[in-house]
Design an enzyme around this catalytic site. Structure first.
Site, PDB file in Angstrom:
ATOM      1  CB  CYS A 149      11.904  16.282 -10.374  1.00 33.82           C
ATOM      2  SG  CYS A 149      12.262  17.029 -12.193  1.00 33.82           S
ATOM      3  CB  CYS A 157      15.021  21.190 -13.470  1.00 36.14           C
ATOM      4  SG  CYS A 157      14.186  19.556 -13.416  1.00 36.14           S
ATOM      5  CB  CYS A 181      16.529  17.973 -11.025  1.00 31.48           C
ATOM      6  SG  CYS A 181      14.922  18.490 -10.084  1.00 31.48           S
ATOM      7  CG  HIS A 208       3.975  -1.572  -4.871  1.00 30.11           C
ATOM      8  ND1 HIS A 208       2.963  -2.374  -4.621  1.00 30.11           N
ATOM      9  CD2 HIS A 208       5.138  -2.343  -5.408  1.00 30.11           C
ATOM     10  CE1 HIS A 208       3.074  -3.594  -5.264  1.00 30.11           C
ATOM     11  NE2 HIS A 208       4.478  -3.557  -5.476  1.00 30.11           N
ATOM     12  CG  ASN A 217      -1.829  -1.367   1.292  1.00 28.59           C
ATOM     13  OD1 ASN A 217      -2.144  -1.796   0.205  1.00 28.59           O
ATOM     14  ND2 ASN A 217      -2.133  -1.491   2.313  1.00 28.59           N
ATOM     15  CB  VAL A 218       1.082   3.873  -2.108  1.00 25.01           C
ATOM     16  CG1 VAL A 218       2.022   3.183  -3.095  1.00 25.01           C
ATOM     17  CG2 VAL A 218      -0.250   4.319  -2.763  1.00 25.01           C
ATOM     18  CG  ASP A 219      -2.556   3.291   2.659  1.00 25.17           C
ATOM     19  OD1 ASP A 219      -1.688   2.885   3.515  1.00 25.17           O
ATOM     20  OD2 ASP A 219      -3.628   2.522   2.456  1.00 25.17           O
TER      21      ASP A 219
END
Length: 276
Positions: free
Chosen positions: A126, A180, A129, A118, A101-103
């Site tokens: 970015c 950038c 850069c 993940h 999970n990315v929460d």
């Protein structure tokens, strides 16, 4: 012996665990899963890693939907399952927690040793850069760039985005990196992307040192997580699964429990906190 008692016994017998969690852990927190209980895909248009990099239109689609969906993820709260795993870590049963999970709900619950397999949705980087910006700061930029876009989302989706009208996507303005002018991307591994080698090596080392592996709330359909269950089997480490439906690792597990993550983990934690 009940299923809860079996899992309690498994953890008592394998006191140093690597725990792998998936989307089923966050359902009670309001974040939907990718698949149903049979492992079938619930949506037809996941963001692909290379498409995001190559296509400005795909980035419009993602960020327009993320503008609508991010507040629900930001405001979500850990559930009983997250808190139960914290209890088990504090009691010394969990060496490392690996979450698909990315929460960041595990961290918000107080879990200390966590690998975000993940990535994490609350960070943006970015691609040129490598400058990083917090997702909440980017939310303010997205709102400034798109003052007329409605903040009322449609259905929340697993990527932390939400359904929006097609004309919103077509007209959406995506900010570039302030340092950038490069492409900004959420610090997550989209489908088709590669998990960093150092992250994989850390998990492999932890499984090698652990007594066993417990996978919770995941169908383990994607190879990025299944490979750790396969490694456990190759090393002769016992594997237990807790998931409402089928998993890719059912055939190699010593214990499979079909049940609700929050309810089962709460009962198991209570049992483990009591004298054996």
């Amino acid at each position: 012996m009940s299923l809860v008692a079996e899992l309690t016994h498994f953890i008592r017998q394998n006191r140093r665990l690597v725990v792998i969690t998936g989307a089923g852990m966050s359902v009670r927190s309001g974040i939907p899963t990718y698949r149903d209980d049979q492992g079938n895909w619930l949506r037809s248009d996941p963001i692909k890693h290379q498409e995001f990099i190559d296509s400005a239109q795909v980035r419009q689609r993602y960020w327009s939907r993320s503008l609508a969906g991010w507040p629900a993820v930001r405001n979500s709260q850990p559930g009983a399952g997250h808190r139960s795993l914290v209890q088990l870590e504090q009691a010394g049963f969990i060496d490392l927690l690996v979450t698909q999970n990315v929460d960041r709900l595990h961290q918000r619950a107080g879990h200390r040793e966590v690998v975000d397999l993940h990535g994490r949705l609350d960070n943006v980087r970015c691609l040129s850069c490598e400058a990083q910006v917090h997702r909440e700061a980017l939310q303010a930029q997205l709102e400034r760039f798109n003052p007329n876009v409605s903040r009322q989302p449609g259905a929340l989706l697993p990527d932390g985005d939400a359904d929006v009208a097609a004309h919103v996507v077509d007209q959406f303005k995506v900010p570039a990196c302030e340092a950038c002018g490069g492409v900004l991307m959420p610090d997550v591994v989209f489908f088709g992307g590669t998990v960093p080698k150092q992250r994989v090596a850390q998990i492999n080392d932890a499984i090698t040192a652990a007594d066993g592996v417990l996978a919770v709330g995941s169908s383990l359909t994607v190879f990025s997580s299944f490979r750790f269950c396969r490694l456990a089997a190759q090393l002769g480490k016992p594997l237990a699964l807790l998931n409402r439906g089928e998993t890719r690792a059912d055939a190699i597990a010593q214990l499979k429990i079909a049940g609700d993550c929050d309810g089962v983990l709460a009962q198991v934690a209570e049992a483990l906190m009591s004298p054996a």
